[in-house]
Design an enzyme around this catalytic site. Structure first.
Site, short mmCIF file in Angstrom:
data_model
loop_
_atom_site.label_atom_id
_atom_site.label_comp_id
_atom_site.label_asym_id
_atom_site.label_seq_id
_atom_site.Cartn_x
_atom_site.Cartn_y
_atom_site.Cartn_z
N VAL A 69 8.95 -95.87 -61.74
CA VAL A 69 8.63 -96.46 -63.04
C VAL A 69 9.78 -97.33 -63.56
CG1 VAL A 69 6.97 -94.69 -63.72
CG2 VAL A 69 9.42 -94.33 -64.20
N ASN B 122 15.92 -112.86 -43.87
CA ASN B 122 14.76 -113.27 -44.69
C ASN B 122 14.30 -112.13 -45.58
OD1 ASN B 122 13.94 -111.82 -42.42
ND2 ASN B 122 12.02 -112.93 -42.18
N GLN C 239 10.14 -106.67 -44.65
CA GLN C 239 8.81 -107.25 -44.88
C GLN C 239 7.75 -106.14 -45.00
OE1 GLN C 239 10.61 -108.87 -41.95
NE2 GLN C 239 11.57 -110.06 -43.53
N LYS D 73 11.08 -101.24 -51.02
CA LYS D 73 11.57 -100.33 -49.97
C LYS D 73 13.05 -100.01 -50.17
CE LYS D 73 10.25 -103.15 -46.74
NZ LYS D 73 9.52 -104.10 -47.62
N GLY E 152 14.99 -109.14 -48.46
CA GLY E 152 15.87 -108.91 -49.60
C GLY E 152 15.57 -107.56 -50.20
N HIS E 153 16.42 -106.56 -49.91
CA HIS E 153 16.22 -105.21 -50.43
C HIS E 153 17.13 -104.99 -51.63
CE1 HIS E 153 14.57 -103.69 -46.30
NE2 HIS E 153 13.82 -104.60 -46.86
N THR E 154 16.53 -104.85 -52.80
CA THR E 154 17.29 -104.74 -54.04
C THR E 154 17.54 -103.27 -54.38
OG1 THR E 154 16.30 -106.79 -54.85
CG2 THR E 154 17.35 -105.36 -56.48
N LYS F 11 14.84 -99.62 -52.84
CA LYS F 11 15.05 -98.53 -53.79
C LYS F 11 14.65 -97.18 -53.20
CE LYS F 11 13.59 -96.34 -57.96
NZ LYS F 11 12.77 -96.26 -59.16
N ASP G 148 8.16 -106.87 -50.16
CA ASP G 148 8.62 -106.84 -51.56
C ASP G 148 8.08 -105.63 -52.31
OD1 ASP G 148 9.79 -109.49 -51.21
OD2 ASP G 148 7.73 -110.25 -51.34
N ARG H 177 6.47 -115.06 -56.77
CA ARG H 177 5.49 -114.35 -55.94
C ARG H 177 4.08 -114.50 -56.51
NH1 ARG H 177 9.51 -109.39 -56.09
NH2 ARG H 177 10.94 -109.99 -54.40
#
Length: 430
Positions: free
Chosen positions: A419, A38, A229, A16, A40-42, A18, A13, A310
């Site tokens: 940022v 499992n 992960q 990565k 989740g890359h946002t 971005k 989390d 989290r």
């Protein structure tokens, strides 16, 4: 041969997705090398028209380079693929105008997550020995892989082979599910029919991706290897047994993609300006108080895959130094610096003590790691918004000092600072 590996340097989390999206503009190929749905890359994309809201995408299997039209995306042999999640992801991207055809390749050697994997995972997580997994069937799929009874993409090509393997597997799994957990038995013929339909849908994407990547390297193509992960969840090098079932560390890139170690040219780690962890397991700097809750609220620290809150805490440089060592990290990207904008004081864990003695290094003994006491260095907060900064020099002096202090303690180059979630909120550190 230019392969740059991007690894999570904490418990996952780290942002990565971005960073990979940002670096993809100069890459030819982005390849995912381990894990499954499992992860989740946002990725946040700017609006097509001025005044429209940003578009948010959460990718679980498809690499984060998919938003760059000239980039080819590869799902490597080290990934375990959930057909339902993959097809849903492809559908969502297509509906958003993202071209998939000709740009997505799937390894014929990748293993498939079956319905019984998800069921076994979910019932185990309801028992006393739960470790806080996402319940997506990842662990049971890797168990079958290493027991040499897994179903691979290539098995879908031969109905007889698929039927034989599935009947043996499901007979065994039904016994476990019914006797141990009292669950309803699975229908073999229904699963066979479902996965043969899946084969038709993905046939255009399936290829020998190892051969494709090695040939691309011969032609001097630039490849980004994307992990899921984080290093501290690595099955070999993480906080075992509270880990994932694969190797997110940089070494997993070679086995998960079928490229030689000599192809790796650089390794970048991604770490938050603080620390988070999802699920169970030791977390030395965890803040189980209003400071941790405030950090979670400001940083929107909820799992991209499960929505779980989290656990939050100060940055842990002992753990980061360990991660740098086992991965061979040469450069770091520090994300979510803006989350710390409003704190009066910011703590940095520079060491551990145990029984009033200073520890050297990151303990592999879980009992020790659960008992360590963080040794903190305190910094004054900058109390100024950083999200508007577009150059490192735009940051408040105390924010720059914080980043430089991290670099000094870690003895590693920090090349990027984030940022905010948008592409333009990524600063390069000279």
């Amino acid at each position: 041969m230019p392969v740059q590996v991007i690894v999570g340097a904490q418990w996952g989390d780290e942002g990565k997705g971005k960073i990979v999206d940002h670096l993809s503009h100069s890459a030819d190929i982005v390849a995912r090398y381990q894990g499954g749905a499992n992860a989740g890359h946002t990725v946040i994309l700017p609006p097509a028209r001025k005044g429209d809201p940003d578009k948010e995408f959460v990718l679980h299997l498809i690499p984060s380079g998919i938003f760059h039209p000239r980039v080819t995306c590869v799902i490597g042999n080290g990934v375990v693929i959930d057909p339902v999640a993959l097809m849903d992801e492809i559908r969502q991207l297509r509906e958003s105008g993202i071209t998939i055809a000709g740009r997505l390749l799937i390894s014929h050697n990748a293993h498939l997550i079956m319905p019984y994997h998800k069921l076994l995972d979910s019932v185990r997580e309801q028992g006393e020995q739960k470790i806080g997994t996402t319940g997506r069937g990842i662990g049971p799929a890797y168990i079958d892989k290493y027991q040499r009874i897994g179903i691979r993409v290539v098995d879908l090509l031969d109905r007889d082979t698929l039927c034989r393997k599935l009947r043996l597997n499901i007979e065994e799994k039904n016994q476990i599910l019914s006797k141990v957990y009292g669950s309803k038995k699975l229908d073999v013929d229904q699963i066979i029919a479902e996965y043969q339909e899946f084969d038709k849908l993905i046939d255009e994407y399936v290829t020998d991706t190892s051969r494709y990547l090695v040939e691309a390297l011969r032609r001097r193509k630039k490849i980004l290897a994307e992990g899921a992960q984080g290093a501290l969840l690595d099955v070999d090098h993480g906080t075992y047994p509270y880990v994932t079932s694969s190797n997110p560390t940089s070494g997993g890139a070679c086995t998960g993609l079928g490229v030689p170690p000599t192809a790796i040219s650089s390794i970048m780690g991604v770490a938050k300006a603080y620390s988070t962890r999802v699920g169970h397991g030791p977390f030395p700097t965890e803040l189980e108080n209003e400071v941790g809750e405030r950090m979670r609220a400001i940083g929107s620290e909820y799992g991209a895959t499960t929505g779980r809150p989290r656990r939050c805490g100060w940055i842990d440089l002992v753990a980061l130094r360990y991660s740098i060592r086992v991965n061979g990290i040469q450069k770091l990207a520090i994300t979510k610096l803006d989350v710390l904008d409003d704190f009066e004081e910011i703590n940095v864990c520079t060491g551990y003590s145990l029984d009033e003695k200073r520890l050297e290094g990151f303990p592999s003994d879980l009992a020790k790691l659960q008992r360590v006491v963080p040794v903190y260095e305190t910094f004054k907060g900058w109390k100024t918004k950083t999200s508007h900064a577009r150059r490192f020099s735009d940051l408040p002096a105390r924010a720059r000092s914080y980043v430089r202090a991290l670099r000094k303690h870690l003895n590693a180059q920090i090349s990027m600072v984030s940022v905010g979630p948008r592409r333009d909120q990524t600063l390069f550190v000279r």
